[in-house]
Design an enzyme around this catalytic site. Structure first.
Site, PDB file in Angstrom:
ATOM      1  N   GLU A  16       0.928  -0.917   0.287  1.00 33.39           N
ATOM      2  CA  GLU A  16      -0.085  -0.131   0.060  1.00 33.39           C
ATOM      3  C   GLU A  16       0.967   1.532  -0.224  1.00 33.39           C
ATOM      4  O   GLU A  16       1.776   1.148   0.690  1.00 33.39           O
ATOM      5  CB  GLU A  16      -0.457  -0.173   1.337  1.00 33.39           C
ATOM      6  CG  GLU A  16      -2.005   1.113   1.325  1.00 33.39           C
ATOM      7  CD  GLU A  16      -2.873   1.437   2.748  1.00 33.39           C
ATOM      8  OE1 GLU A  16      -3.592   2.115   2.789  1.00 33.39           O
ATOM      9  OE2 GLU A  16      -3.237  -0.224   3.739  1.00 33.39           O
ATOM     10  N   ASP A  57       0.172   5.365   0.632  1.00 35.82           N
ATOM     11  CA  ASP A  57      -0.521   6.476   0.844  1.00 35.82           C
ATOM     12  C   ASP A  57      -0.361   7.549   0.877  1.00 35.82           C
ATOM     13  O   ASP A  57       0.542   8.251   1.901  1.00 35.82           O
ATOM     14  CB  ASP A  57      -1.316   5.847   2.448  1.00 35.82           C
ATOM     15  CG  ASP A  57      -1.675   4.369   2.661  1.00 35.82           C
ATOM     16  OD1 ASP A  57      -2.030   4.399   1.912  1.00 35.82           O
ATOM     17  OD2 ASP A  57      -1.612   4.237   3.866  1.00 35.82           O
ATOM     18  N   GLU A  97      -2.557  10.409   3.180  1.00 36.94           N
ATOM     19  CA  GLU A  97      -4.283  10.547   3.827  1.00 36.94           C
ATOM     20  C   GLU A  97      -3.874  12.095   4.409  1.00 36.94           C
ATOM     21  O   GLU A  97      -2.857  12.972   4.641  1.00 36.94           O
ATOM     22  CB  GLU A  97      -3.909   9.504   5.132  1.00 36.94           C
ATOM     23  CG  GLU A  97      -4.590   8.137   5.128  1.00 36.94           C
ATOM     24  CD  GLU A  97      -4.295   7.502   5.913  1.00 36.94           C
ATOM     25  OE1 GLU A  97      -5.323   6.430   6.098  1.00 36.94           O
ATOM     26  OE2 GLU A  97      -3.775   6.838   6.810  1.00 36.94           O
ATOM     27  N   HIS A 133      -0.481  13.279   5.846  1.00 37.15           N
ATOM     28  CA  HIS A 133       0.460  12.068   6.576  1.00 37.15           C
ATOM     29  C   HIS A 133       0.152  10.447   5.384  1.00 37.15           C
ATOM     30  O   HIS A 133      -0.227  10.810   4.582  1.00 37.15           O
ATOM     31  CB  HIS A 133      -0.783  11.288   7.733  1.00 37.15           C
ATOM     32  CG  HIS A 133      -0.680   9.769   8.133  1.00 37.15           C
ATOM     33  ND1 HIS A 133      -0.189   9.865   9.353  1.00 37.15           N
ATOM     34  CD2 HIS A 133      -0.291   8.404   7.402  1.00 37.15           C
ATOM     35  CE1 HIS A 133       0.323   7.966   9.483  1.00 37.15           C
ATOM     36  NE2 HIS A 133       0.119   7.723   8.482  1.00 37.15           N
ATOM     37  N   THR A 134       1.986  10.305   5.273  1.00 34.64           N
ATOM     38  CA  THR A 134       2.294   9.751   4.624  1.00 34.64           C
ATOM     39  C   THR A 134       2.601   8.236   5.234  1.00 34.64           C
ATOM     40  O   THR A 134       2.778   8.286   5.463  1.00 34.64           O
ATOM     41  CB  THR A 134       3.477   9.530   3.655  1.00 34.64           C
ATOM     42  OG1 THR A 134       4.409  10.214   4.068  1.00 34.64           O
ATOM     43  CG2 THR A 134       2.715  11.367   3.738  1.00 34.64           C
ATOM     44  N   ASN A 135       2.466   7.402   4.335  1.00 38.64           N
ATOM     45  CA  ASN A 135       3.514   5.992   4.394  1.00 38.64           C
ATOM     46  C   ASN A 135       3.237   4.806   3.358  1.00 38.64           C
ATOM     47  O   ASN A 135       2.671   5.482   2.218  1.00 38.64           O
ATOM     48  CB  ASN A 135       2.007   5.174   5.683  1.00 38.64           C
ATOM     49  CG  ASN A 135       2.587   4.407   6.554  1.00 38.64           C
ATOM     50  OD1 ASN A 135       3.466   3.859   6.964  1.00 38.64           O
ATOM     51  ND2 ASN A 135       2.062   3.660   7.374  1.00 38.64           N
ATOM     52  N   GLU A 162       5.339   5.881   8.330  1.00 38.86           N
ATOM     53  CA  GLU A 162       4.813   7.721   8.523  1.00 38.86           C
ATOM     54  C   GLU A 162       5.520   8.503   8.582  1.00 38.86           C
ATOM     55  O   GLU A 162       6.344   8.602   9.591  1.00 38.86           O
ATOM     56  CB  GLU A 162       4.235   7.703   9.634  1.00 38.86           C
ATOM     57  CG  GLU A 162       2.917   6.381   9.763  1.00 38.86           C
ATOM     58  CD  GLU A 162       3.336   5.355  10.623  1.00 38.86           C
ATOM     59  OE1 GLU A 162       4.215   5.419  10.847  1.00 38.86           O
ATOM     60  OE2 GLU A 162       2.403   4.336  10.961  1.00 38.86           O
ATOM     61  N   GLY A 168      -3.855  13.429  17.909  1.00 46.45           N
ATOM     62  CA  GLY A 168      -4.044  11.842  18.235  1.00 46.45           C
ATOM     63  C   GLY A 168      -5.342  10.981  19.078  1.00 46.45           C
ATOM     64  O   GLY A 168      -5.143  10.683  19.962  1.00 46.45           O
TER      65      GLY A 168
END
Length: 294
Positions: A108, A110, A112, A125-127, A137, A206
């Site tokens: 995957e 990502d 986000e 947010h990347t992964n 991340e 969070g």
């Protein structure tokens, strides 16, 4: 300018070139033709004769869509206008995924976009997951308001590296370091997905800031998808049997690109897993040991 004249052999080459490009490029995208809305019970809407798609989220459900094609490597652009106002608790996602891959085969890539209170910046947010390994991340603020207009978000995925771009500016590079034992997604075709969903348990500070449902429905908009990519069908790639004009397949960051990447990471990065010693008390992931990693 003088007329452009070509001989028969050159004309044949041009025909082959055009054929090749048409075979691998999905330009001038139409959402009716290129995507299926997959969930949301009508909350995903295709508008303007297929030129615009909107996703909505309310207390009952979010929504999403996926590409009709699967791809094994490519460059994918999508223009997105994110949820405006108080978007706390919401996540707008744009990503590549092999849906059938689970556990040790999960691949995957990502983007986000984590919503926030009015006036506070979005977090990008990347992964990257490869062969079931994620936890990579990196997060960034943007240098503009992504809710005021459409901006282009790009994933470049080739055998050498994965690069995340915002309006043509690279914000993250994940290099293929299989030679040192770091898994890299290269064997499984993936579809393009996007979704808008509620993640109030973690998305904003969070999970401290919850979704304000009085602001619903929340809406994100998408247009001008384009892909310069290898379509995977019936076990083979559209790039394997045709003349290659896929500059993206070997595209690297040049000096200017590397400088812009450093500028973003110096000024706008807010989280980097490779700097999180508390999270990895037994030692950082191996790709973090390389200069300029990951």
């Amino acid at each position: 300018m003088a007329p452009f004249n070509v001989g028969s052999s050159s004309k044949q080459a041009v025909v082959w070139l055009v054929f090749s490009v048409l075979a691998i490029v999905a330009s001038a995208s139409n959402f009716y033709q290129d995507f299926d809305t997959t969930w949301g019970n009508g909350r995903a809407k295709v508008l303007n004769n297929g030129q615009l798609l909107t996703l909505s989220l309310d207390r009952d459900s979010g929504s999403g869509f996926q590409s009709k094609n699967e791809y094994l490597f490519g460059k994918f652009d999508m223009q997105i206008k994110l949820v405006p106002g108080n978007s706390a608790g919401t996540v707008t996602a744009y990503y590549l995924l092999q849906l059938s891959s689970q556990g040790s085969t999960h691949d995957e890539i990502d983007f986000e976009f984590l919503g926030n209170l009015s006036g506070d910046p979005y977090i990008v947010h990347t992964n990257v997951y490869a062969q079931g390994k994620g936890d990579r991340e990196q997060q960034f603020y943007l240098w503009f308001d992504p809710t005021k207009d459409f901006h282009t978000y790009t994933i470049l995925w080739n055998p050498q590296h994965i690069v995340f771009y915002v309006d043509g500016t690279p914000i993250r590079e994940f290099k293929n370091r299989e030679g040192t034992g770091v898994p890299y997604p290269k064997n499984q075709p993936m579809r393009v997905y996007s979704s808008l969903w509620d993640a109030e348990d973690w998305a904003t500070r969070g999970g401290l800031i919850k979704t304000d449902w009085t602001q619903a429905p929340f809406t994100a908009s998408f247009k001008n998808f384009s892909s310069n990519a290898c379509v995977w069908s019936s076990g083979s790639s559209s790039c394997s049997s045709r003349p290659s004009n896929n500059s993206w397949m070997s595209q690297e960051l040049d000096g200017a690109g590397e400088e812009r990447l450093r500028w973003v990471q110096k000024n706008y990065m807010v989280y980097n897993y490779c700097a999180d010693l508390k999270r990895f008390p037994q030692g950082l992931p191996p790709e973090c040991s390389f200069r300029g990693a990951p």
